[in-house]
Design a protein around this motif. Structure first.
Motif, PDB file in Angstrom:
ATOM      1  N   ARG A 169       0.724  -1.119  -0.028  1.00 41.19           N
ATOM      2  CA  ARG A 169       0.358   0.179  -0.061  1.00 41.19           C
ATOM      3  C   ARG A 169       0.746   0.994   0.019  1.00 41.19           C
ATOM      4  N   PHE A 170       1.870   1.224  -0.088  1.00 41.57           N
ATOM      5  CA  PHE A 170       3.039   2.340  -0.423  1.00 41.57           C
ATOM      6  C   PHE A 170       4.319   1.807  -1.151  1.00 41.57           C
ATOM      7  N   GLY A 171       4.994   2.817  -1.351  1.00 44.95           N
ATOM      8  CA  GLY A 171       5.953   2.065  -2.512  1.00 44.95           C
ATOM      9  C   GLY A 171       7.583   1.736  -1.578  1.00 44.95           C
ATOM     10  N   MET A 172       8.020   3.059  -1.534  1.00 44.88           N
ATOM     11  CA  MET A 172       9.643   2.430  -1.201  1.00 44.88           C
ATOM     12  C   MET A 172       9.810   1.363  -1.750  1.00 44.88           C
ATOM     13  N   GLU A 173       9.790   0.470  -2.879  1.00 46.08           N
ATOM     14  CA  GLU A 173      10.480  -0.313  -3.426  1.00 46.08           C
ATOM     15  C   GLU A 173      11.616  -1.159  -3.298  1.00 46.08           C
ATOM     16  N   LEU A 174      12.658  -1.974  -2.624  1.00 43.63           N
ATOM     17  CA  LEU A 174      13.704  -2.579  -2.906  1.00 43.63           C
ATOM     18  C   LEU A 174      14.464  -2.965  -4.481  1.00 43.63           C
ATOM     19  N   VAL A 175      15.848  -2.286  -4.600  1.00 49.82           N
ATOM     20  CA  VAL A 175      16.097  -2.793  -6.017  1.00 49.82           C
ATOM     21  C   VAL A 175      17.411  -3.157  -5.866  1.00 49.82           C
TER      22      VAL A 175
ATOM     23  N   LEU B   6      -7.469  -1.111  -0.005  1.00 46.20           N
ATOM     24  CA  LEU B   6      -7.693  -3.321   0.128  1.00 46.20           C
ATOM     25  C   LEU B   6      -6.777  -2.972  -0.792  1.00 46.20           C
ATOM     26  N   ASP B   7      -5.570  -4.162  -0.092  1.00 44.56           N
ATOM     27  CA  ASP B   7      -4.451  -4.904  -1.561  1.00 44.56           C
ATOM     28  C   ASP B   7      -4.272  -5.915  -1.385  1.00 44.56           C
ATOM     29  N   VAL B   8      -5.213  -6.823  -2.027  1.00 44.15           N
ATOM     30  CA  VAL B   8      -5.700  -8.122  -2.042  1.00 44.15           C
ATOM     31  C   VAL B   8      -4.269  -9.160  -3.142  1.00 44.15           C
ATOM     32  N   PHE B   9      -3.780  -9.967  -2.930  1.00 44.25           N
ATOM     33  CA  PHE B   9      -2.610 -10.636  -3.813  1.00 44.25           C
ATOM     34  C   PHE B   9      -2.480 -12.009  -3.651  1.00 44.25           C
ATOM     35  N   TRP B  10      -2.418 -13.044  -4.083  1.00 43.55           N
ATOM     36  CA  TRP B  10      -1.888 -14.409  -4.112  1.00 43.55           C
ATOM     37  C   TRP B  10      -0.104 -14.254  -4.466  1.00 43.55           C
ATOM     38  N   VAL B  11       0.622 -14.601  -3.257  1.00 43.44           N
ATOM     39  CA  VAL B  11       1.625 -15.263  -4.047  1.00 43.44           C
ATOM     40  C   VAL B  11       2.419 -16.342  -3.802  1.00 43.44           C
ATOM     41  N   ILE B  12       3.113 -16.994  -4.947  1.00 43.59           N
ATOM     42  CA  ILE B  12       2.724 -18.522  -5.855  1.00 43.59           C
ATOM     43  C   ILE B  12       4.385 -19.088  -5.704  1.00 43.59           C
ATOM     44  N   ASP B  13       4.872 -19.618  -6.728  1.00 43.90           N
ATOM     45  CA  ASP B  13       5.775 -20.212  -6.925  1.00 43.90           C
ATOM     46  C   ASP B  13       7.275 -20.358  -5.200  1.00 43.90           C
TER      47      ASP B  13
ATOM     48  N   LEU C 173      17.408 -26.413  -3.305  1.00 39.64           N
ATOM     49  CA  LEU C 173      16.712 -25.849  -2.677  1.00 39.64           C
ATOM     50  C   LEU C 173      16.055 -24.795  -3.984  1.00 39.64           C
ATOM     51  N   ARG C 174      16.630 -25.332  -5.306  1.00 37.58           N
ATOM     52  CA  ARG C 174      15.740 -24.518  -6.496  1.00 37.58           C
ATOM     53  C   ARG C 174      13.925 -24.697  -6.816  1.00 37.58           C
ATOM     54  N   VAL C 175      14.485 -26.079  -6.149  1.00 33.60           N
ATOM     55  CA  VAL C 175      12.866 -26.337  -6.568  1.00 33.60           C
ATOM     56  C   VAL C 175      11.788 -25.872  -6.183  1.00 33.60           C
ATOM     57  N   ARG C 176      11.007 -25.539  -6.728  1.00 33.25           N
ATOM     58  CA  ARG C 176       9.677 -24.138  -6.287  1.00 33.25           C
ATOM     59  C   ARG C 176       8.299 -25.155  -6.207  1.00 33.25           C
ATOM     60  N   SER C 177       7.065 -25.281  -4.890  1.00 32.69           N
ATOM     61  CA  SER C 177       6.600 -26.048  -4.702  1.00 32.69           C
ATOM     62  C   SER C 177       5.071 -25.303  -5.243  1.00 32.69           C
ATOM     63  N   GLN C 178       4.330 -26.077  -5.038  1.00 32.90           N
ATOM     64  CA  GLN C 178       3.187 -25.994  -5.568  1.00 32.90           C
ATOM     65  C   GLN C 178       2.270 -25.441  -4.883  1.00 32.90           C
ATOM     66  N   SER C 179       2.268 -24.152  -4.138  1.00 34.64           N
ATOM     67  CA  SER C 179       1.897 -23.456  -2.764  1.00 34.64           C
ATOM     68  C   SER C 179       1.587 -22.462  -2.601  1.00 34.64           C
ATOM     69  N   TYR C 180       0.772 -21.624  -2.502  1.00 36.94           N
ATOM     70  CA  TYR C 180       0.432 -20.574  -2.679  1.00 36.94           C
ATOM     71  C   TYR C 180      -0.711 -20.006  -1.115  1.00 36.94           C
ATOM     72  N   ASP C 181       0.102 -18.630  -0.870  1.00 39.77           N
ATOM     73  CA  ASP C 181      -0.399 -17.157   0.362  1.00 39.77           C
ATOM     74  C   ASP C 181      -1.521 -16.535  -0.599  1.00 39.77           C
ATOM     75  N   LEU C 182      -2.299 -16.443   0.545  1.00 39.38           N
ATOM     76  CA  LEU C 182      -3.040 -14.898   0.385  1.00 39.38           C
ATOM     77  C   LEU C 182      -2.640 -14.414   1.386  1.00 39.38           C
ATOM     78  N   VAL C 183      -2.739 -12.795  -0.014  1.00 38.25           N
ATOM     79  CA  VAL C 183      -1.961 -12.326   1.680  1.00 38.25           C
ATOM     80  C   VAL C 183      -2.428 -10.507   1.637  1.00 38.25           C
ATOM     81  N   MET C 184      -2.981 -10.050   2.393  1.00 38.67           N
ATOM     82  CA  MET C 184      -3.989  -8.577   2.519  1.00 38.67           C
ATOM     83  C   MET C 184      -3.473  -7.414   3.385  1.00 38.67           C
ATOM     84  N   ASN C 185      -3.066  -6.541   2.655  1.00 32.83           N
ATOM     85  CA  ASN C 185      -2.401  -5.160   3.476  1.00 32.83           C
ATOM     86  C   ASN C 185      -1.180  -5.784   4.510  1.00 32.83           C
ATOM     87  N   GLY C 186      -0.751  -6.308   3.577  1.00 32.98           N
ATOM     88  CA  GLY C 186       0.765  -7.092   4.627  1.00 32.98           C
ATOM     89  C   GLY C 186       0.540  -8.183   5.108  1.00 32.98           C
TER      90      GLY C 186
END
Lengths: 588, 588
Positions: A293-299, A419-426, A462-475
């Motif tokens: 909900r705010f900027g300040m992205e990492l680079v 309201l910032d709702v999104f999925w995090v995958i992989d 350690l490089r294997v991704r999983s078929q899992s997913y989190d739902l995130v809302m406002n952090g």
């Protein structure tokens, strides 16, 4: 709430108070509720505010009679327009008043042990001690009703998608280690125990093997854990599982439910729910549950400072954050401490004093090549007066440490109504390696590896991704899920990587593994916490505000006194006795 | 179920199997499910029945490949009309078949430990040991889905009536005696316990004091009781409570929910739900939960046999039942035994041998006046060949004893498809007097006396009716409720009649009584058991058939092995230890 429909009146009332308006002028009505306020005007005239959960109305009486504040009353009266100039626009019923014909005290009230005024500061323990009075406040009424609307919206969405509600047992089987489980001693088998489920995870996977196809439940779960982080011993989650589906299907099922909740509680239609990878979440916001909900992205400045000359910046991954505000030395020390608490070796900083020529104030500046300094400023886009904060470490550590700092510096910028709702995958399948050299699951050991990464399992796990997913809302992480492993051969391979031999696996997961021998369908699911969801949607600071009768942060109920000591005879019937000696000598 | 809507397909399937019909001829589809049956025809042609929860379809393949019965499979194929003469009218999809293009085993199956054939006789313990396979049977799928439909119908009805769902705690406070409660030891306060609620009774009354106005919950309740009478340790009930209402209002709320359930599960609209008094129920059917689906009503013959001369018939109340079938001596002995088990002193019988002149065969005939015999036959309307069974005793005992006999003789006459739902009201407030001369509550001590009987409380308390009400279906009590006492003075009077002094009352009900000091609204509620309701509506013999993972009648779960012994270290963390000595010497 967006919807506001009044229930049909019945019983001792003709109308709920919220239904009183000018359309009822001159009508005789009766209402029931509580005396919110009594104001005496002159010798006889008394104004009594009467409240139910739908509203408050001013009742005009001759003398206060035996009315006390917060008594339960029934008022018969005639709806009248208020004298001009005395209307109250703060009140939905503010244009009218009730001319009282008859006032009856149904339940009298002693003086209350706490004020019910919305603005009064009352200690939470006092509120919980008298929770049944605290619940009369408009805010608690709103919260409980919003929670009910949330549950209703979830059920509507799940049932529209063909999910069938199945109730799974509360008296479940204990795990070998019994950690964080509440136990329930058996009277019929003294010395044996049931456990209360931390989640219906195993039961719902068995339902999939049982052909239920799409299961859901608004399930009570119990976990005997530290309550400090705004948790409760018991919590409620939407729990779901579906067969013959992909992870995209599961996310779509859950997104539909969340949208229906937001529509119902916040009145917002079709809230967008995007998807980002774990890698992107870590890279840009330094968190697997970023507050966007705010900027300040990492680079990512790894390339920029490669061969910079500064040993502190020589690492797998280097990430930077530009801060526009000036940071004092003590503030920088505090942020450095934060980075260390998050596991990083330290925090580097660079203040841009001038751009052409480039002048940088930093403890590292002297050690670095001008090219590296130039590249750092270039890459981050920092301007004169800005400070660049940098963490160099392993990817996850670097991102997490700087993400923590980002939150500390920026969270106040977040719009509380957004309201910032999104999925995090992989997500990575494994989060690391333990002391014995075994891999450690990031979620749980039944999580299906990503289909594209199967060949990496033995080579570069350690490089294997999983078929899992989190739902995130406002952090906040609202919940998580995964496609489960349903093939015994793959499960055995994963157990092997985790260092679980066949016997250990059988002890822990016996009957579930057994079930996988008999035609297991591919399946996956999800669970999200309803307490947290409702608290977030209502802007409440703690989940206790959206629970009717919560426990304190030490797990006690000041209203009932639970938990309580129990008689020896009761324990004896369960085949148990208190460990008195140790207790006396203070051993716990 | 009356409704049959298929969920939207997703994931690995284009269609649920139940959606396949002639409208899809020549279409390529994919379905997922389990291999129900494999029939080989000749060398290559194989017919494979594939089943999901919506139906079964015949799939035609070249060779069986690696298919095993009950493997989870995905089938791609073309919908084709079956060859003329091979249609299967037993099957919804019986006009078509799938010409298989591709068959994939998603989860292979070992040979099953029990047959899934609907008609196979399998021991219940075996079914529960492999419940996840047992659930694949069409009957269990129907039952689970009917149960979900029941919950959904209840919620629809309650929410339409303005009830708000509130979740009450599972970790509740133990009562002083702790009887029948499951206890949960606390880790933060070793030696102290929570209890699991037998019902949310106190919590819901507190919600009324908290202004919630209309509360409902589909609540899990736990009671540590004898399981023989088709009960489970945990059960589910609709729990509701409303403020400012009469008992008629509460019954109307519940009736609406029951009607909605019956509409949804049985497809019957607006089932009539009548009301009878407890006195009528006892007088006519000898039960407070009568099965009225067959006749054989009892007849009050107290007046007819007054001064009959037979000492066995001299009693407060005499009730008679006419039986048209001839009853052998041994059958009569058995029925006499039943009457005695129900508390009666005995059972008298009179066989009408001839009407004019009246000839009666009975051990009592000689002792009785002809007028009494004539009056008995006249009053009961018995005809030649009939036997009149008579019990003389106190009202409740006489009615209950003969009611038991009525059930034994007549229940087989009840139409199993009939639905007879009605209210029983005006129960006695007290069910008798205990050894110490104190009255005993018939329901619970918070039950409001009938408004018309208040003046009898001190004078003739056993004649006082209560404002309580039971809901009865087909001879089962589905649930009960009452208007509660909300006035502290009346509650104190009732506690006095029950022999509970102030301290004892405070120990048992302390924080609830406390709450009644602060403006308690008049309120009342109800609770009915959903397990039993669903079992009755589906014609199932036991509630275990409508529970996904039930316990056995000894409280065990053959699937998970619960309850299980627990390590000493786990108990120690709870401040407990096993009572080994007593256990070893066999003391329980």
């Amino acid at each position: 709430m967006s919807e506001r429909t009044l229930p049909p009146a019945a019983g001792l009332r003709t109308h709920y108070i919220g239904a009183l308006d000018e359309s009822l002028l001159d009508r005789d009505v009766s209402v029931c509720g509580w005396v919110a306020r009594i104001r005496e005007h002159g010798e006889h005239l008394v104004f009594v505010d009467v409240r139910d959960h739908t509203g408050t109305v001013q009742c005009v009486m001759d003398g206060r009679g035996s009315l006390h504040t917060e008594a339960a009353v029934r008022i018969e009266g005639q709806v009248a327009r208020r004298p001009e100039g005395t209307e109250n626009t703060d009140l939905a019923t503010g244009a009218i008043e009730l001319r009282v014909q008859h006032a009856e005290v149904l339940g009298d009230a002693d003086p209350l042990p706490l004020p019910l005024d919305e603005h009064a500061e009352v200690e939470e323990t006092t509120r919980l001690r008298w929770r049944y009075l605290d619940l009369r406040r408009a805010r608690m009424q709103r919260n409980l009703r919003a929670r009910a609307a949330t549950n209703a919206a979830i059920r509507r969405a799940m049932e529209a998608q063909g999910f069938v509600e199945v109730e799974t047992p509360l008296l479940w089987t204990p795990t070998p280690e019994g950690a964080r489980e509440f136990l329930v001693p058996s009277r019929t088998q003294p010395g044996s125990v049931y456990s209360l489920p931390q989640s219906p995870q195993i039961a719902k996977q068995l339902l999939m093997i049982g052909g239920v196809d799409r299961y859901y439940q608004i399930a009570r779960c119990l976990r005997d854990e530290d309550l400090r982080a705004d948790r409760q011993f018991e919590f409620t989650q939407l729990d779901l599982e579906a067969s013959f589906v992909t992870q995209e299907d599961v996310r779509s099922f859950v997104s539909a439910a969340i949208r229906e909740v937001i529509r119902s509680v916040r009145g917002v239609d079709d809230v967008p729910i995007g998807t980002i990878t774990w890698h992107e979440a870590m890279t840009r916001w330094g968190s697997d549950k970023p507050d966007r909900r705010f900027g300040m992205e990492l680079v990512d400045v790894t390339e920029a400072v490669r061969d910079s000359g500064a040993r502190a910046l020589a690492a797998d991954y280097v990430t930077a954050l530009v801060v526009a505000e000036p940071l004092s030395r003590s503030r920088l020390d505090e942020l450095t401490q934060r980075a260390r608490s998050a596991g990083a070796k330290g925090l580097a900083w660079f203040r841009v004093e001038s751009r052409t020529p480039l002048e940088i104030a930093s403890p590292l500046a002297k050690a670095m090549t001008p090219a590296a300094l130039e590249a750092l400023v270039e890459r981050t886009g920092a301007e004169v007066g800005d400070t660049i904060l940098v963490v160099a470490d392993r990817f996850e550590v670097a991102c997490t440490a700087l993400g923590t700092i980002r939150l500390a510096l920026g969270r106040h910028l977040a719009d509380p109504d957004a309201l910032d709702v999104f999925w995090v995958i992989d997500f990575p399948l494994f989060e690391g390696v333990d002391d014995e050299g075994h891999l450690v699951s990031a979620h749980h050991p039944f999580t299906m590896p990503h289909a594209d990464d199967m060949d990496l399992l033995e080579r570069e796990p350690l490089r294997v991704r999983s078929q899992s997913y989190d739902l995130v809302m406002n952090g906040w992480e609202l919940g998580s899920g995964s496609i489960r492993i349903h093939r015994p051969d793959l499960q055995a391979q994963i157990f092997g990587l985790l260092g679980l031999d066949e016997q250990a696996a059988a002890d822990r997961f016996g009957f579930l593994l057994d079930a996988f021998r008999f035609g297991p369908p591919p399946h996956g699911g999800f669970a999200f916490g309803i307490d947290r969801l409702v608290a977030l949607l209502l802007g409440e600071e703690t989940i206790r505000e959206v629970i009717a009768f919560p426990k304190t942060q030490s797990g006690q109920d000041p209203m009932t006194g639970a938990p309580k000591p129990v008689d020896d005879g009761v324990l004896a019937a369960l085949g148990l006795e208190a460990r008195r000696r140790e207790l006396r000598s203070g051993t716990r």
